[in-house]
Motif scaffolding. Structure first.
Motif, PDB file in Angstrom:
ATOM      1  N   UNK A 179     -12.874  -4.501  -1.733  1.00 41.08           N
ATOM      2  CA  UNK A 179     -12.955  -4.101  -3.151  1.00 41.08           C
ATOM      3  C   UNK A 179     -12.086  -4.620  -3.892  1.00 41.08           C
ATOM      4  N   UNK A 202       0.762  -1.359  -0.034  1.00 36.67           N
ATOM      5  CA  UNK A 202       0.056   0.188  -0.053  1.00 36.67           C
ATOM      6  C   UNK A 202       0.748   1.361  -0.155  1.00 36.67           C
ATOM      7  N   UNK A 221      -5.280   6.181  -1.231  1.00 33.52           N
ATOM      8  CA  UNK A 221      -5.024   4.870  -0.845  1.00 33.52           C
ATOM      9  C   UNK A 221      -5.633   4.429   0.205  1.00 33.52           C
ATOM     10  N   UNK A 222      -6.533   3.361   0.253  1.00 33.91           N
ATOM     11  CA  UNK A 222      -7.461   2.987   1.080  1.00 33.91           C
ATOM     12  C   UNK A 222      -7.370   1.373   1.697  1.00 33.91           C
ATOM     13  N   UNK A 223      -7.608   0.799   2.700  1.00 33.72           N
ATOM     14  CA  UNK A 223      -7.574  -0.401   3.115  1.00 33.72           C
ATOM     15  C   UNK A 223      -8.799  -1.470   2.978  1.00 33.72           C
ATOM     16  N   UNK A 224      -9.187  -1.399   1.568  1.00 33.94           N
ATOM     17  CA  UNK A 224     -10.535  -2.141   1.421  1.00 33.94           C
ATOM     18  C   UNK A 224     -10.244  -3.124   0.653  1.00 33.94           C
TER      19      UNK A 224
END
Lengths: 991, 183
Positions: free
Chosen positions: A360, A341, A354-357
């Protein structure tokens, strides 16, 4: 025919083109369904744990092992003193690793082979280092014995140093064949026992960190195209290894081969889903995961966006190579962790977020690469080394990943084979050394013997593996049942402001007017003419009718609101009470009663919205609740209210949330205890006044309402956290309720635990307080996590589980909390007193369709019903009232958005939850469709006077029948009269 | 509309305030709005087109953009306002001057003219009364935009606690909606 096929192919092309262009754009546009049906994972879901050779094995030069690029990198590093020479000592303590696996109960173990341990110079055509081979044979054999499936990675970044020196590592195309030879040897040597092979781990990081930024070995930091060349060779090496397996080993070993690809996830910046942002998000995903996945799992070539933006530096595959690479994986292996990430954020986030999905990402894989089987061998976050064994935050990170995984599996139908927490052991975390910890088992690297100690996250993961379910055991099943007839539904307001205007003047104006109709149309009072007017009536207050209409729209049987002390008695002295305002409240109460609604009246509601915290200003100026004179003033005010409104009020609440009141004053612990003490005394005195002077006549119940959020230990595996939760409940509730309910002297143990003293009453005061409570009133909104903290008075601090659904203002929606709260109440105070929930609700910004509030009301009532059922089994009577704030109707639109209706400025429109709540009330709960039993009937009416009931029910019929009988009587009378007349005339005639 | 990395705006992309620009005179109270067709007008009610994004690009210099329409507020050489998709430094940057009475004036450094809404008393005084603006907070019940923002908060990838569980440790008091609801 020809035309047909042409047009068909055009259609096909069009549809192909469309999917190609649109890609997965809708992933960013669609809102994913968050309500999951059940928490269970599919049967046979593979739970595992992972580790890697270099960070854990140690013994870097033992038994003929060759030097790896990472050995060289760490030994020659000028910045770091840490090395992995011993690391977790897994080469020696491998059997303890297997014990750790058995403790977790996992079904597979993803580990990597050390290439230089098997071939010290990397050359697989020469003689292997048999000691190394024997080590892995032993390990695999043991894993098979204890029923743990080995998932073996051939190369996790520790390239033999010789290959680096002789060829320049992955920059050299010769590595393709060299790796293929090594892979062939491994398939041949270990393949009999291995079902899952992974060729290379996270080539994105290997290429970018090793050959681009230089953060990883071999630490090359050079030309821009270098990491593309390294990646190019890695992809070809993988494909070659896969073809070798496919051709020579698959038929008799029956395993599956893939490559582990790292990914990040991006969301459009600030949630703005403009097409430019969506394109950049797509591009970002293609630049990280797509870089490797598109050739291997997709088209056989690099993504178009990557080629377009790196023209001239991105190597090209020949057409034959594309055919050969395409499809060279038997499943999709995904890594999702902090390093990828972070690197992706630096390299390819394109200004997006930037995300922690994880969910998805899995959806992306499903949609982009034709719904493959997915294995997650490396997923998780990290802890700081200072956290040690008590890694509370890590539990919730893991929980979050698993929740997303559950959604992907059960809601979105992604074909996930298995999930592996990373990692089994603390180890040498590459460029972060021993500062970052990713293990479920803790290792103290300062001690010579590397003992494996399970962290609390290990206990947590063990539970998940054991249950094969997400640990959200509470809200799953919905029960179908009625609320018992003594359960009451209410609606609550905060302080009901006095609204003397608008006021209808039509019956109070004594003047007679002359209307100049033909002239200017004006009204002029006629001088000297004054009429008698009607006495003032409650209908004059236009506010009341309008406000109570909202109540009727809900259909609740109870209405809770607070009187405004500062308005009623502005001077603090009851002899100068505001008569007009008293009349206003009396009107409200009589109108409430006229509508058949029971009023629950709160005498004092402390509020930050009032500059004097809801007190009359002089009292506040005189240090408010810190001053004993406020107690006296309150008792007088309460007496006034009991006298004025007593006949109209069946339930009284003296003080709202005294446990929050003390915090409003600040000061030290002693000051706060003074406030609490005076508040409780004020309540008790008011209660006694009511009992002595009003109870006999009016018979209402009097109590005080406590703010009662439920708490769970943040870390359920630590005794200290459990103690903190007990302390919290004692501090928040026990301290107040114990003296009021008269629970012996149980404070000793609790207060010793809490490390703070109880409120501290004299014996006389204790006697006065005892039993001065007619029911327990609780304002329950949400649930918190608590962890111990010495510096705080209550000995704990609050946290939130971010896997819980949360409101826009950050209030978690935790329905089972209310059930636990009620059962705690029951276990501590028995069934002697009924419990009433006097306030509960959630903020929701939606103007009309308030989804969150709807689900809140539904689920919290479900849990209340469950609690009721649980306690009913033990023959208790639990009376309960669910209240939701009706938004006040002043014009300020900057509001908490807790209302069932929009504010008056927005025309008091009902939100969707009004319908829902009304529905639940009218059906008295959640009856199943097959249970048409009508809700509670008033037994007294139906049995005692059936005739009256039918009569009252059919008033028109009654009227009609009265009319008919009148007519009949009339006709009879006429007939009789006629006859008589006739008789008289005939008699006269006869005469 | 996103800000490309090579634009002069890029380093300042987080210096953003989201608000409404309120202005009044004796006869009317207006909010500046940028419509989808590029026209700029005054609205007597708070419409979604009134929500503006004010971005500081330099000390005292501000770029104004309509949130709903993604159009930049720009001024031509005669002082006429329009909403424009492409950003032009010459026309779309304004000097932000705070007046003594707390109102704000936006003046184009290029031609020295102020952002102003056409007044009703146009003939009497040209544009003097409606060039003073009061920036006020957006309080509309606009759930969608806010919810999305809530959901995907920026996470700190370098932290072992990216969602900030531990940050709550220092909060002393417990939040109760009852105490904060309106009187």
């Amino acid at each position: 025919m020809a035309v047909w096929s042409v047009s068909l192919s055009v259609v096909l092309c069009l549809s192909l083109w469309r999917t190609a262009v649109c890609g997965s754009h809708h992933l960013w546009l669609q809102t994913l369904n968050d309500t999951h049906v059940h928490s269970q994972f599919p049967r046979g879901f593979l739970w595992g744990v992972g580790s890697s050779a270099f960070p854990t094995e140690g013994s870097w030069d033992a038994d003929g092992k060759g030097e790896s690029v990472w050995d060289r990198f760490t030994h020659s590093s000028r910045t770091s003193v840490d090395t992995a020479d011993v690391a977790s000592d897994s080469y020696v303590l491998w059997d303890e690793d297997v014990e750790a696996l058995q403790y977790l109960g996992v079904k597979f173990y993803a580990f990597s082979l050390s290439w230089p341990r098997i071939f010290p110079d990397g050359n697989a055509t020469s003689e292997p280092n048999w000691a190394g081979v024997a080590h892995y044979r032993r390990l695999i054999r043991r894993l098979k014995d204890v029923d743990v499936e080995p998932v073996v990675t051939l190369h996790h970044w520790d390239l033999p140093q010789t290959l680096q020196e002789r060829f320049g590592g992955w920059l050299n195309p010769n590595l393709v064949d060299i790796f293929a030879d090594y892979a062939r040897f491994c398939f041949q040597t270990f393949g009999g026992d291995v079902r899952y092979w992974l060729t290379i781990h996270n080539p994105f990081l290997l290429a970018v960190q090793g050959y681009g930024t230089g953060a990883h070995a071999p630490g090359l930091r050079g030309e821009r195209q270098h990491h593309f060349i390294a990646a190019h060779n890695i992809i070809r090496a993988h494909a070659k290894a896969w073809h070798i397996y496919d051709k020579h080993f698959r038929c008799h070993q029956r395993g599956r081969v893939s490559i582990t690809l790292g990914s990040h996830w991006v969301e459009p910046l600030h949630g703005q889903t403009t097409s430019a942002n969506l394109d950049l998000c797509q591009k970002s995903m293609e630049a990280v995961m797509g870089w490797f996945a598109e050739p291997i799992h997709g088209s056989g070539d690099y993504p178009a966006s990557l080629k377009a933006s790196n023209r001239g530096v991105l190597p090209e595959f020949s057409p034959q190579e594309k055919m050969w690479i395409r499809g060279s994986a038997d499943f999709f292996s995904l890594a999702f962790e902090s390093e990828t990430l972070n690197a992706a954020k630096g390299l390819a986030s394109f200004g997006q977020m930037v995300t922690l999905e994880l969910r998805k990402v899995l959806l992306w894989v499903q949609q982009e690469y034709r719904d493959p089987d997915v294995l997650l061998p490396d997923s998780g976050w990290f802890s700081d080394q200072s956290v040690g064994v008590e890694d509370t935050v890590a539990i919730y990170m893991l929980k979050r990943f698993i929740k997303q995984l559950l959604h992907a599996v059960s809601t979105d139908g992604v074909k996930v084979l298995g999930y592996s927490a990373w990692s089994l052991l603390d180890g040498f975390e590459w460029n972060h050394g021993y500062g970052r910890r990713r293990g479920l088992f803790y290792i103290d690297f300062t001690r010579p013997k590397r003992h494996r100690i399970p962290k609390t996250s290990a206990h947590f993961y063990r539970q998940i593996v054991n249950d094969n379910a997400f640990p959200d055991n509470h809200t799953q099943h919905m029960i179908h049942a009625h609320f018992p007839c003594d359960f009451q539904f209410g609606v609550s307001d905060s302080t009901l402001q006095v609204h003397l205007s608008p006021f209808s003047p039509q019956f109070t104006d004594p003047h007679v007017y002359r209307w100049n109709y033909s002239g200017d149309g004006s009204l002029r009072p006629v001088a000297g003419m004054v009429l008698h007017t009607r006495g003032s009536q409650c209908t004059d207050f236009l506010f009341i009718q309008r406000h109570l209409l909202l109540l009727e729209a809900v259909g609740a049987s109870h209405y809770r609101f607070a009187l405004d002390w500062s308005e009623l008695v502005p001077s603090g002295d009851v002899s100068s009470a505001d008569v007009e305002k008293l009349r206003f409240y009396r009107c409200v109460l009589s109108e409430v009663r006229r509508r058949g609604i029971q009023a629950v009246v709160m005498l004092y509601n402390p509020s930050y919205r009032s500059p004097s915290l809801g007190l009359p200003v002089p009292l506040h100026a005189n240090s408010g609740w810190r001053n004993h004179s406020t107690v006296e003033a309150f008792v007088k005010y309460a007496t006034l209210c009991f006298r004025e409104f007593g006949a109209l009020v069946p339930v009284w609440i003296t003080i709202n949330e005294p446990n929050r009141l003390s915090e409003m004053y600040g000061g030290n612990a002693e000051d706060r205890r003074t406030v609490e003490r005076y508040a409780l005394l004020a309540h008790a005195k008011a209660w006694h006044v009511y009992r002595q002077h009003f109870r006999q006549r009016h018979g209402a119940n009097v109590s005080l309402a406590l703010h009662a959020n439920w708490v769970e230990p943040a870390n359920p595996f630590l005794e200290s956290h459990k103690v903190a939760a007990r302390r919290f409940l004692w501090f928040e509730l026990g301290r107040f309720l114990d003296p009021l309910i008269g629970r012996g002297d149980p404070d000793a143990r609790d207060s010793r635990e809490a490390g703070s003293s109880p409120i501290g009453f004299t014996d006389d005061e204790k006697a006065e307080l005892r039993a001065s409570l007619d029911f327990i009133a609780l304002n329950h909104f949400t649930t918190h996590l608590v962890s111990p903290q010495k510096s705080q008075e209550r000995g704990s601090s609050l946290m939130t589980d971010h896997t819980w659904t949360s409101s826009p203002m950050g209030q978690p929606v935790v329905p089972w909390g209310v059930r636990r709260m009620l059962s705690w109440m029951k276990s501590r105070y028995g069934n002697s007193l009924p419990v009433i929930i006097t306030a509960s609700g959630v903020d929701d910004r939606a103007a009309v369709d308030d989804q969150l509030r709807q689900s809140y009301i539904r689920s919290y009532l479900q849990e209340a019903l469950k609690a009721k059922h649980e306690t009913e089994c033990n023959k208790t009577s639990l009376q309960e009232q669910h209240c939701v704030d009706v938004e006040d109707s002043s014009k300020d639109s900057h509001d908490l958005q807790f209302g069932l209706f929009t504010s008056a400025a927005h025309h008091s429109r009902p939100k969707a939850s009004v319908n829902l709540y009304r529905d639940i009330i009218s059906r008295r709960g959640f009856p199943s469709t097959s249970d048409p039993r009508p809700p509670c009937q008033r037994a007294d009416i139906s049995t005692s006077c059936r005739f009256c009931a039918t009569m009252t029910e059919s008033k028109p019929l009654l009227f009609f029948s009265v009319c008919v009988s009148f007519i009949i009587i009339f006709i009879i009378i006429i007939c009789v009269l006629r006859k008589r007349k006739k008789r008289i005339t005939t008699q006269q005639l006869h005469h | 509309m996103y800000v490309p990395a090579h634009s002069v705006l890029f380093p300042f992309r987080t210096q953003v305030r989201e608000l409404l620009l309120y202005t009044d005179d004796i006869s009317q109270e207006l909010f500046l709005e940028i419509n989808a067709d590029g026209s700029v007008s005054g609205s007597s009610v708070q419409s979604p087109n009134c929500v503006l994004e004010l971005r500081s690009v330099k000390a005292g210099e501000t770029v104004i953009k309509g949130v709903a329409t993604s159009l930049f507020l720009c001024m031509d050489s005669e002082g006429k306002l329009r909403g424009q998709r492409g950003f032009a430094e010459k026309d779309c940057v304004f000097k932000e001057l705070i007046l003594e009475d707390g109102y704000t004036c936006f003046r184009s450094p290029h031609n020295g003219l102020s952002v102003s809404l056409p007044s009703k008393q146009l003939r009497q005084k040209h544009g003097t009364s409606l060039s003073r603006f009061l920036p006020i907070m957006d309080k509309q019940e606009d759930s969608q935009i806010q919810d999305v923002k809530q959901y995907f908060q920026d996470v700190n990838l370098d932290s072992d606690d990216p969602f900030g569980m531990g940050h709550q440790l220092h909060i002393q008091s417990i939040y109760s909606p009852s105490l904060h609801s309106k009187k």
